[in-house]
Design a protein around this motif. Structure first.
Motif, short mmCIF file in Angstrom:
data_model
loop_
_atom_site.label_atom_id
_atom_site.label_comp_id
_atom_site.label_asym_id
_atom_site.label_seq_id
_atom_site.Cartn_x
_atom_site.Cartn_y
_atom_site.Cartn_z
N SER A 18 -2.76 -15.66 38.35
CA SER A 18 -1.81 -16.78 38.31
C SER A 18 -2.51 -18.10 38.01
CB SER A 18 -1.08 -16.88 39.64
OG SER A 18 -1.81 -17.69 40.52
N PRO A 19 -1.76 -19.06 37.43
CA PRO A 19 -2.37 -20.36 37.11
C PRO A 19 -2.89 -21.11 38.34
CG PRO A 19 -0.20 -20.14 36.07
CD PRO A 19 -0.36 -18.98 37.00
N THR A 20 -2.40 -20.76 39.52
CA THR A 20 -2.93 -21.41 40.74
C THR A 20 -4.44 -21.18 40.86
OG1 THR A 20 -0.82 -21.11 41.88
CG2 THR A 20 -2.74 -21.46 43.27
N ASP A 40 6.45 -19.62 48.95
CA ASP A 40 7.18 -18.37 48.75
C ASP A 40 8.13 -18.65 47.57
OD1 ASP A 40 8.92 -16.31 48.71
OD2 ASP A 40 9.45 -16.39 50.84
N LEU A 41 7.82 -18.06 46.42
CA LEU A 41 8.58 -18.41 45.22
C LEU A 41 10.02 -17.90 45.23
CD1 LEU A 41 5.82 -18.11 42.48
CD2 LEU A 41 6.69 -20.17 43.57
N SER A 42 10.32 -17.00 46.18
CA SER A 42 11.71 -16.55 46.27
C SER A 42 12.52 -17.52 47.15
CB SER A 42 11.78 -15.14 46.86
OG SER A 42 11.26 -15.15 48.16
N LYS A 43 11.80 -18.46 47.78
CA LYS A 43 12.47 -19.41 48.68
C LYS A 43 11.64 -20.70 48.62
CE LYS A 43 12.36 -18.33 53.05
NZ LYS A 43 11.73 -17.55 53.84
N LYS A 44 11.77 -21.42 47.50
CA LYS A 44 10.88 -22.56 47.26
C LYS A 44 11.10 -23.67 48.29
CE LYS A 44 10.67 -21.41 42.41
NZ LYS A 44 11.17 -21.64 41.08
N SER A 45 10.03 -24.27 48.72
CA SER A 45 10.13 -25.30 49.77
C SER A 45 10.70 -26.61 49.19
CB SER A 45 8.75 -25.57 50.38
OG SER A 45 7.97 -26.31 49.47
N LYS A 56 9.77 -26.79 38.71
CA LYS A 56 9.92 -26.10 40.02
C LYS A 56 8.92 -24.94 40.14
CE LYS A 56 14.90 -27.13 40.15
NZ LYS A 56 15.07 -27.80 38.85
N LYS A 57 7.72 -25.14 39.61
CA LYS A 57 6.71 -24.08 39.62
C LYS A 57 5.44 -24.54 40.31
CE LYS A 57 8.21 -21.74 35.46
NZ LYS A 57 7.86 -21.05 34.27
N VAL A 58 4.64 -23.55 40.70
CA VAL A 58 3.29 -23.84 41.18
C VAL A 58 2.32 -23.49 40.04
CG1 VAL A 58 3.78 -23.48 43.61
CG2 VAL A 58 3.08 -21.52 42.24
N PRO A 59 1.13 -24.06 40.01
CA PRO A 59 0.54 -24.95 41.00
C PRO A 59 1.03 -26.40 40.89
CG PRO A 59 -0.97 -24.64 39.16
CD PRO A 59 0.20 -23.74 38.90
N VAL A 60 0.99 -27.05 42.07
CA VAL A 60 1.17 -28.51 42.14
C VAL A 60 -0.02 -29.03 42.96
CG1 VAL A 60 2.53 -30.36 43.19
CG2 VAL A 60 3.69 -28.55 41.93
N ALA A 69 1.85 -31.66 38.19
CA ALA A 69 2.16 -30.25 37.91
C ALA A 69 1.56 -29.83 36.58
CB ALA A 69 3.67 -30.05 37.89
N GLU A 70 1.59 -28.51 36.32
CA GLU A 70 1.09 -27.88 35.10
C GLU A 70 -0.44 -27.76 35.17
OE1 GLU A 70 2.83 -26.43 32.30
OE2 GLU A 70 4.30 -26.56 33.89
N SER A 71 -0.89 -26.52 35.19
CA SER A 71 -2.32 -26.27 35.45
C SER A 71 -3.27 -26.95 34.46
CB SER A 71 -2.58 -24.76 35.50
OG SER A 71 -2.27 -24.16 34.29
N HIS A 72 -2.91 -27.01 33.16
CA HIS A 72 -3.83 -27.66 32.20
C HIS A 72 -4.00 -29.14 32.56
CE1 HIS A 72 -3.35 -24.63 28.64
NE2 HIS A 72 -3.18 -24.03 29.80
N1 GSH Z 1 2.75 -23.66 32.64
C1 GSH Z 1 2.63 -23.56 34.07
C2 GSH Z 1 3.05 -22.18 34.53
C3 GSH Z 1 3.17 -22.09 36.03
C4 GSH Z 1 3.85 -20.81 36.47
O1 GSH Z 1 4.33 -20.00 35.66
N2 GSH Z 1 3.94 -20.64 37.80
C5 GSH Z 1 4.66 -19.50 38.35
C6 GSH Z 1 3.80 -18.77 39.37
S1 GSH Z 1 2.49 -17.93 38.56
C7 GSH Z 1 5.86 -20.02 39.15
O2 GSH Z 1 5.76 -20.99 39.88
N3 GSH Z 1 6.98 -19.35 39.01
C8 GSH Z 1 8.17 -19.67 39.74
C9 GSH Z 1 9.37 -19.71 38.87
O3 GSH Z 1 9.26 -19.45 37.66
O4 GSH Z 1 10.47 -19.96 39.39
C10 GSH Z 1 1.19 -23.88 34.51
O5 GSH Z 1 0.27 -23.62 33.71
O6 GSH Z 1 1.00 -24.43 35.60
#
Ligand code: GSH
Length: 230
Positions: A18-20, A40-45, A56-60, A69-72
């Protein structure tokens, strides 16, 4: 006296690539202490939704209360703010463009989920595309990073190593799950020697879950997803 940095990483501690992991490895390489907050991605905080309302994704990463946000983008921030070695991006602007180009290519073209989740004709197509893209990378390594070894940045992993390595290091896990050989040391010698150096790097080794753990997590994830689709 300077303000002590407070660094929090919102991420997922899953057994999947994962990008985290990119951000965790970068912080560890530079020796930056951080607090890890597992989502918990099924129940985002509420905090995650507040910090990353767009995707709405990790990593942050939250540095002294400032979220990003966004790993790059996070990796670039880490390198610009904490300038100590190892540097993640090359000094030279043109060299930086190459690293960013291939990092973007990697994220656009490589889907490990697709390999694991597809079946039949779709799986055959996903495998062929994956191998074709490895060959494109192999040529790219030769052209754009001649003499760079064992990593794209030289002796230590940098930006491109982290972007690719966070998932590429798990290629054996994927090979075992789908029962197909993806990386061939004869056909992809540069990729193979790079990925082997990454897998054996002490920080990478400590950050990524073990082979067995990842195999189990990905198989469980696949079964859960297949059940939910029935
Ligand atoms: N482009 C983003 C991708 C991040 C990503 O895909 N994160 C996934 C976890 S591996 C996520 O948070 N998924 C939750 C969702 O899609 O709702 C990055 O590089 O940070």
């Amino acid at each position: 006296m300077g303000k002590i940095s407070e660094v929090k990483l919102y991420g997922t501690w899953s057994g999947s690539p994962s990008p985290t992991k990119r951000v965790e490895i970068a912080l560890k390489l530079k020796g930056i202490p951080y607090e890890f907050i597992e989502e918990d991605l099924s129940k985002k905080s509420d905090m995650l939704l507040q910090y990353n309302p767009v995707h709405k994704k990790v990593p942050v990463l939250v540095h002294n209360g400032k979220p990003m946000a966004e790993s790059h983008i996070i990796l670039e921030y880490i390198d610009e703010h904490w300038k100590q070695a190892p540097r993640l991006l090359p000094e030279d602007p043109y060299e930086r463009t190459k690293v960013r180009f291939w990092a973007k290519f990697y994220d656009q073209k490589f889907s490990y989920i697709k390999l694991v989740m597809s079946e039949g004709e779709e799986k055959t197509k996903a495998i062929a595309e994956f191998i074709e893209n490895i060959c494109i990378l192999e040529e790219g390594f030769k052209r754009d990073f001649p003499g760079k070894s064992p990593f794209f940045h030289g002796e230590n992993p940098g930006f491109l190593d982290l972007v690719m390595g966070s998932s590429a290091c798990s290629y054996r896990v994927i090979e075992e799950i789908i029962g197909v050989k993806l990386i061939d040391p004869e056909t992809h010698p540069l990729f193979y020697s790079w990925v082997t150096a990454m897998v054996n790097h002490s920080v990478v080794m400590k950050t990524l879950p073990t082979h067995e753990f990842m195999v189990n997590c990905i198989i469980n994830y696949r079964e859960k997803l297949l059940r939910s689709q029935k």
